[in-house]
Design a protein around this motif. Structure first.
Motif, PDB file in Angstrom:
ATOM      1  N   ARG A   1       2.251 -11.906   5.133  1.00 57.28           N
ATOM      2  CA  ARG A   1       3.384 -11.159   4.589  1.00 57.28           C
ATOM      3  C   ARG A   1       3.905 -10.138   5.603  1.00 57.28           C
ATOM      4  O   ARG A   1       5.115  -9.916   5.723  1.00 57.28           O
ATOM      5  CB  ARG A   1       2.967 -10.477   3.282  1.00 57.28           C
ATOM      6  CG  ARG A   1       2.766 -11.450   2.128  1.00 57.28           C
ATOM      7  CD  ARG A   1       2.572 -10.731   0.806  1.00 57.28           C
ATOM      8  NE  ARG A   1       1.238 -10.141   0.701  1.00 57.28           N
ATOM      9  CZ  ARG A   1       0.177 -10.783   0.239  1.00 57.28           C
ATOM     10  NH1 ARG A   1       0.288 -12.057  -0.128  1.00 57.28           N
ATOM     11  NH2 ARG A   1      -0.995 -10.185   0.142  1.00 57.28           N
ATOM     12  N   TYR A   2       2.980  -9.520   6.303  1.00 59.54           N
ATOM     13  CA  TYR A   2       3.372  -8.534   7.316  1.00 59.54           C
ATOM     14  C   TYR A   2       4.159  -9.198   8.444  1.00 59.54           C
ATOM     15  O   TYR A   2       5.208  -8.697   8.874  1.00 59.54           O
ATOM     16  CB  TYR A   2       2.116  -7.875   7.864  1.00 59.54           C
ATOM     17  CG  TYR A   2       2.342  -6.733   8.814  1.00 59.54           C
ATOM     18  CD1 TYR A   2       3.116  -5.640   8.455  1.00 59.54           C
ATOM     19  CD2 TYR A   2       1.759  -6.735  10.080  1.00 59.54           C
ATOM     20  CE1 TYR A   2       3.303  -4.577   9.317  1.00 59.54           C
ATOM     21  CE2 TYR A   2       1.945  -5.678  10.958  1.00 59.54           C
ATOM     22  CZ  TYR A   2       2.716  -4.596  10.565  1.00 59.54           C
ATOM     23  OH  TYR A   2       2.900  -3.548  11.429  1.00 59.54           O
TER      24      TYR A   2
ATOM     25  N   GLU B   1      -2.205 -10.913   3.415  1.00 58.43           N
ATOM     26  CA  GLU B   1      -1.403  -9.741   3.746  1.00 58.43           C
ATOM     27  C   GLU B   1      -0.929  -9.819   5.193  1.00 58.43           C
ATOM     28  O   GLU B   1       0.168  -9.369   5.522  1.00 58.43           O
ATOM     29  CB  GLU B   1      -2.231  -8.474   3.515  1.00 58.43           C
ATOM     30  CG  GLU B   1      -1.433  -7.188   3.579  1.00 58.43           C
ATOM     31  CD  GLU B   1      -0.487  -7.007   2.403  1.00 58.43           C
ATOM     32  OE1 GLU B   1       0.331  -6.070   2.462  1.00 58.43           O
ATOM     33  OE2 GLU B   1      -0.560  -7.796   1.448  1.00 58.43           O
TER      34      GLU B   1
ATOM     35  N   GLY C   1      -1.988  -1.306   2.369  1.00 67.43           N
ATOM     36  CA  GLY C   1      -2.374  -2.559   3.004  1.00 67.43           C
ATOM     37  C   GLY C   1      -3.868  -2.792   3.011  1.00 67.43           C
ATOM     38  O   GLY C   1      -4.325  -3.921   3.163  1.00 67.43           O
TER      39      GLY C   1
ATOM     40  N   PRO D   1      -4.129  -4.322  -1.160  1.00 66.95           N
ATOM     41  CA  PRO D   1      -2.839  -4.649  -1.771  1.00 66.95           C
ATOM     42  C   PRO D   1      -2.937  -5.067  -3.232  1.00 66.95           C
ATOM     43  O   PRO D   1      -1.928  -5.104  -3.927  1.00 66.95           O
ATOM     44  CB  PRO D   1      -2.317  -5.792  -0.894  1.00 66.95           C
ATOM     45  CG  PRO D   1      -3.539  -6.388  -0.286  1.00 66.95           C
ATOM     46  CD  PRO D   1      -4.477  -5.244  -0.069  1.00 66.95           C
TER      47      PRO D   1
END
Length: 285
Positions: free
Chosen positions: A11-12, A8, A192, A195
């Motif tokens: 992706r952020y 994650e 978040g 996820p």
């Protein structure tokens, strides 16, 4: 926290990098077309003072233990502040395994004491939502504040779904675009932490499929924890009103929040709000 799409954290970073233009950080736009919007990996790595290889491994999930100093440098390069900066630190901790957050639950039971509190708050509109904005309980003015939501089956009564998919929800909030951007940013923030939640995946999957506006906002990966503010409603019965709201976390509930609205005493906004609960208005007087 890894998946087939990396961490994650990765992706952020990708989503936020795409939103920073070279000229925003003092870099020349350069010649030729860019394959992707925003900064290139090498540009961000230079701004943050890390190697391109190291940053690439961070984005792809192959590096999962960045130091706090590196995270702060990336936040500065990405122009992240407040909740967005804090979320970057949280995701780095999760990726490294140093921090594990409890999964938000889909607990739908609202304690009797909270139900009594909702009634005691009348004529103020108030309702309880779960971690992903599913409406679990409301008092009478709280139900009337969102016309049409209660026509849906109980399992579909979600504030974010209402904003994007209900015709009244798309007209009720002024300005709608600002309201939905904040709602998606909040959903991103709480989502978040988990996820891979089935409840979150089902909601996001439906909204991405049915609403291009939601898909665009979800891809931006803005994050914002909401604790209060103001909202303007163009209510079909009560009229135009601007209300302040407070968000209170309920203990021992798996992420439930109590949301209440109010207006300045004696104002036109309060007069409009009180139209949502004539019985409560009489009792108040």
């Amino acid at each position: 926290m890894k998946s087939s799409g990396g961490t994650e954290l990765g992706r952020y970073l990708r989503a936020r990098r795409a939103q920073v233009r070279p000229e925003d950080v003092g870099l020349p736009a350069g010649a030729g077309l860019r394959r992707t919007p925003g900064l290139r990996r090498e540009e961000l790595a230079t701004l943050a003072g890390v190697s391109v290889d190291y940053y690439t491994r961070l984005e792809r999930g192959r590096e999962t233990n960045p130091s706090p100093a590196v995270i702060d440098a990336l936040a500065r390069a990405l122009r992240l502040k407040g909740d967005a900066h804090e979320r970057l630190h949280d995701l780095a901790e999760l990726a490294s395994g140093r921090l594990t957050e409890p999964h938000p639950t889909t607990e739908s039971t609202v304690r009797e004491s909270v139900q009594r509190m909702l009634e005691a708050l009348r004529p103020l509109p108030a309702y309880v939502v779960g971690p992903y904005n599913h409406v679990l309980a409301a008092n009478a003015p709280g139900r009337r504040l969102m016309p049409g939501l209660w026509d849906w089956p109980a399992e579909e009564r979600n504030v974010t779904r209402y904003l994007f998919l209900h015709p009244v929800g798309r007209e009720l909030y002024v300005p709608w675009e600002e309201t939905v951007a904040r709602s998606v940013a909040h959903l991103r923030a709480v989502g978040g932490r988990d996820p891979d939640s089935p409840a979150l995946a089902a909601l996001v999957g439906e909204l991405v499929l049915k609403s291009p506006q939601f898909a665009r906002l979800w891809d931006r990966y803005e994050v914002c924890e909401r604790s209060g503010g103001t909202k303007t409603f163009a209510h079909p019965k009560a009229g135009l009103m601007t209300l302040t709201y407070e968000v209170m976390r309920l203990a021992r509930t798996g992420g439930q929040r109590l949301i209440t609205y109010q207006a300045e005493p004696g104002s036109a906004d309060e007069e409009a709000m009180l139209r949502l609960d004539p019985a409560g208005r009489t009792a108040r007087r």
